[in-house]
Design an enzyme around this catalytic site. Sequence first.
Site, PDB file in Angstrom:
ATOM      1  N   ARG A  78       1.723 -32.737  19.128  1.00 13.94           N
ATOM      2  CA  ARG A  78       0.998 -32.033  19.745  1.00 13.94           C
ATOM      3  C   ARG A  78      -0.124 -32.176  21.368  1.00 13.94           C
ATOM      4  NH1 ARG A  78      -1.144 -28.153  15.532  1.00 13.94           N
ATOM      5  NH2 ARG A  78       1.132 -27.704  14.355  1.00 13.94           N
ATOM      6  N   ARG A 110      -3.872 -27.044  22.406  1.00 12.91           N
ATOM      7  CA  ARG A 110      -5.612 -26.753  22.904  1.00 12.91           C
ATOM      8  C   ARG A 110      -6.092 -27.304  23.769  1.00 12.91           C
ATOM      9  NH1 ARG A 110      -5.840 -24.560  17.021  1.00 12.91           N
ATOM     10  NH2 ARG A 110      -4.641 -26.081  16.420  1.00 12.91           N
ATOM     11  N   ARG A 146      -2.284 -19.254  27.758  1.00  8.57           N
ATOM     12  CA  ARG A 146      -1.389 -17.896  25.891  1.00  8.57           C
ATOM     13  C   ARG A 146      -2.185 -17.020  26.079  1.00  8.57           C
ATOM     14  NH1 ARG A 146      -1.372 -20.253  20.609  1.00  8.57           N
ATOM     15  NH2 ARG A 146      -2.188 -17.582  20.639  1.00  8.57           N
ATOM     16  N   ASP A 195       7.647 -23.464  17.483  1.00  9.85           N
ATOM     17  CA  ASP A 195       6.684 -23.785  16.141  1.00  9.85           C
ATOM     18  C   ASP A 195       7.684 -24.183  15.030  1.00  9.85           C
ATOM     19  OD1 ASP A 195       2.923 -24.300  15.027  1.00  9.85           O
ATOM     20  OD2 ASP A 195       4.510 -22.920  13.633  1.00  9.85           O
ATOM     21  N   TYR A 231       4.881 -23.773   2.882  1.00  9.27           N
ATOM     22  CA  TYR A 231       4.558 -22.328   4.086  1.00  9.27           C
ATOM     23  C   TYR A 231       5.241 -21.156   2.888  1.00  9.27           C
ATOM     24  CZ  TYR A 231       1.880 -25.334   7.166  1.00  9.27           C
ATOM     25  OH  TYR A 231       1.153 -25.843   8.342  1.00  9.27           O
TER      26      TYR A 231
HETATM   27  O1  1CP Z   1       2.979 -30.152  21.818  1.00  9.26           O
HETATM   28  C1  1CP Z   1       3.664 -29.791  20.677  1.00  9.26           C
HETATM   29  O2  1CP Z   1       3.834 -30.621  19.520  1.00  9.26           O
HETATM   30  C2  1CP Z   1       3.304 -28.316  20.730  1.00  9.26           C
HETATM   31  C3  1CP Z   1       4.755 -27.522  19.516  1.00  9.26           C
HETATM   32  C4  1CP Z   1       3.993 -27.852  17.646  1.00  9.26           C
HETATM   33  C5  1CP Z   1       5.295 -27.945  17.137  1.00  9.26           C
HETATM   34  C6  1CP Z   1       5.439 -29.581  17.136  1.00  9.26           C
HETATM   35  C7  1CP Z   1       3.986 -27.055  17.480  1.00  9.26           C
HETATM   36  C8  1CP Z   1       2.863 -25.970  19.005  1.00  9.26           C
HETATM   37  N1  1CP Z   1       3.356 -26.653  16.534  1.00  9.26           N
HETATM   38  C9  1CP Z   1       4.333 -27.766  16.429  1.00  9.26           C
HETATM   39  C10 1CP Z   1       5.012 -28.295  14.836  1.00  9.26           C
HETATM   40  C11 1CP Z   1       3.851 -27.699  13.630  1.00  9.26           C
HETATM   41  N2  1CP Z   1       2.853 -26.753  13.215  1.00  9.26           N
HETATM   42  C12 1CP Z   1       3.493 -28.019  12.656  1.00  9.26           C
HETATM   43  C13 1CP Z   1       4.624 -30.021  11.990  1.00  9.26           C
HETATM   44  C14 1CP Z   1       3.566 -30.938  13.086  1.00  9.26           C
HETATM   45  C15 1CP Z   1       1.571 -31.354  12.940  1.00  9.26           C
HETATM   46  O3  1CP Z   1       2.067 -31.823  11.530  1.00  9.26           O
HETATM   47  O4  1CP Z   1       1.313 -31.238  13.095  1.00  9.26           O
HETATM   48  C16 1CP Z   1       3.049 -27.950  11.134  1.00  9.26           C
HETATM   49  C17 1CP Z   1       2.526 -28.621  10.280  1.00  9.26           C
HETATM   50  C18 1CP Z   1       3.255 -26.884  12.406  1.00  9.26           C
HETATM   51  C19 1CP Z   1       2.415 -25.557  11.204  1.00  9.26           C
HETATM   52  C20 1CP Z   1       1.211 -24.967  12.419  1.00  9.26           C
HETATM   53  N3  1CP Z   1       1.486 -24.528  13.557  1.00  9.26           N
HETATM   54  C21 1CP Z   1      -0.306 -25.470  12.074  1.00  9.26           C
HETATM   55  C22 1CP Z   1      -1.045 -26.423  11.005  1.00  9.26           C
HETATM   56  C23 1CP Z   1      -1.388 -25.240  10.267  1.00  9.26           C
HETATM   57  C24 1CP Z   1      -2.321 -26.186   9.106  1.00  9.26           C
HETATM   58  O5  1CP Z   1      -1.464 -25.405   7.462  1.00  9.26           O
HETATM   59  O6  1CP Z   1      -2.871 -27.371   8.920  1.00  9.26           O
HETATM   60  C25 1CP Z   1      -1.469 -24.422  13.022  1.00  9.26           C
HETATM   61  C26 1CP Z   1      -1.887 -24.413  13.560  1.00  9.26           C
HETATM   62  C27 1CP Z   1       0.423 -23.634  13.494  1.00  9.26           C
HETATM   63  C28 1CP Z   1      -0.206 -23.320  15.157  1.00  9.26           C
HETATM   64  C29 1CP Z   1       0.251 -24.232  16.264  1.00  9.26           C
HETATM   65  N4  1CP Z   1       1.345 -24.364  16.583  1.00  9.26           N
HETATM   66  C30 1CP Z   1       1.402 -24.734  17.631  1.00  9.26           C
HETATM   67  C31 1CP Z   1       0.092 -24.763  18.027  1.00  9.26           C
HETATM   68  C32 1CP Z   1      -0.048 -25.305  19.980  1.00  9.26           C
HETATM   69  C33 1CP Z   1      -0.402 -23.842  17.784  1.00  9.26           C
HETATM   70  C34 1CP Z   1      -1.786 -23.778  17.923  1.00  9.26           C
HETATM   71  C35 1CP Z   1      -2.241 -22.525  17.681  1.00  9.26           C
HETATM   72  C36 1CP Z   1      -2.833 -21.875  18.603  1.00  9.26           C
HETATM   73  O7  1CP Z   1      -3.301 -22.639  19.665  1.00  9.26           O
HETATM   74  O8  1CP Z   1      -3.871 -20.819  18.826  1.00  9.26           O
END
Ligand code: 1CP
Length: 368
Positions: free
Chosen positions: A54, A58, A67, A103, A178
């Site tokens: 991540r 953000r 974004r 994602d 999910y």
């Molecule tokens: O730098 C990076 O890693 C950015 C790329 C990235 C990756 C590798 C994003 C962007 N998401 C992910 C993988 C991801 N998505 C995982 C596995 C990694 C982890 O455990 O953190 C998971 C579980 C998700 C699912 C997901 N997508 C969540 C988690 C929700 C929960 O159930 O707790 C969330 C919040 C997202 C949205 C998301 N994906 C990525 C970002 C930057 C965001 C936030 C969106 C935003 O900026 O509003």
Amino acid sequence: MTTPNLTQRPMLTEAQLALLPSSHPLRSAGTAQSPMIRAMVGDRPEHPPVWFMRQAGRSLPEYRAAREGTTMLESCLTPSLASEITMQPVRRHKVDAAIFFSDIVVPLKVAGLDVDIVPGRGPVMGTPYNTMERISHLPEVPDSAFDPIREAVALTVNQLGETPLIGFAGAPFTVAAYMAEGSSSRDHLGPRTMMHRDPEAWDALASWVSRVAGQFLSAQIEAGASAVQLFDSWAGSLPERDYREHVMKHSATALAAVEPYGVPRVHFGTGTGELLLAMKEAGADVVGVDYRLDLDEASRRVGPEIPLQGNIDPALLDAGWDVLQKHTMDVLSKGKTAAAHIVNLGHGVPPSTDPAVLTRLVELIHES
Ligand code: 1CP
């Protein structure tokens, strides 16, 4: 402990190189011999390489600006924007690799499923996939559906120079969790019950996810990713017996899909101290360790020949520099028990993190 110096050894065989386009970064020595890739194949480069899960997200003001007015999934599927966001933390922090901005549910979106990412909640499905009837209608996905991903990766590697790009996919359990529940949950009871109540439906769902995960990873590698990570963020909710019986083969399918390319494959989950050996056995070249287990103990569990990735506790990013520095030195020291060490956090960068702390942390690790 001394480790072999692989500097002169070609990383990929002729057969593996033949699967990659002539412009692939791994064909150039600069990327193939970069600190990140050398560590992932078991070497100890001049400084430990570091990237942050991540890192694109953000915590960065430039991310929030880029974004603005665009939904998360639109951003992922707009190649110029996905590429720009991927580059931001590399420019700012000088990390040793980029992680592709996307994602784990993007493959579901390109497959045409009703999925969205809701701010503050994460992935949400229109209807859950929790019956054989629904699961049996999941579509075959043509490789061409991943063209926006290929385009974004190609744009990114053109800008990265010798810095490698890490591609990724969600592992079958985490993505199917999910899908089975329809949204985020704490205990993942939906998929954990389903694999016992209706193992055939569970297998059909996890098989489908493993195939699209393999396609997603392959698209990223073919377009220029030099390593990949399979994220099984929620696997830690499983007892080892369920992981081995109902999950591991599906993760192995996703990892095996990209084995022919020969690029390093990292396998990461959280709360997975008891699963690390099984996660290695699923086909990992590097095992990612979360912040709950020290790296020396993780190395003992998976075997000293396996490179480890991890595991600075994200909670300490905001605990004061002295605390963070001491903890980081301890992580680096324990990482020396493994064949090689890729430094990372034990989970993602919290959105509230001061980016300056991450930049300083990269400097500290590079000077160590
Ligand atoms: O730098 C990076 O890693 C950015 C790329 C990235 C990756 C590798 C994003 C962007 N998401 C992910 C993988 C991801 N998505 C995982 C596995 C990694 C982890 O455990 O953190 C998971 C579980 C998700 C699912 C997901 N997508 C969540 C988690 C929700 C929960 O159930 O707790 C969330 C919040 C997202 C949205 C998301 N994906 C990525 C970002 C930057 C965001 C936030 C969106 C935003 O900026 O509003």
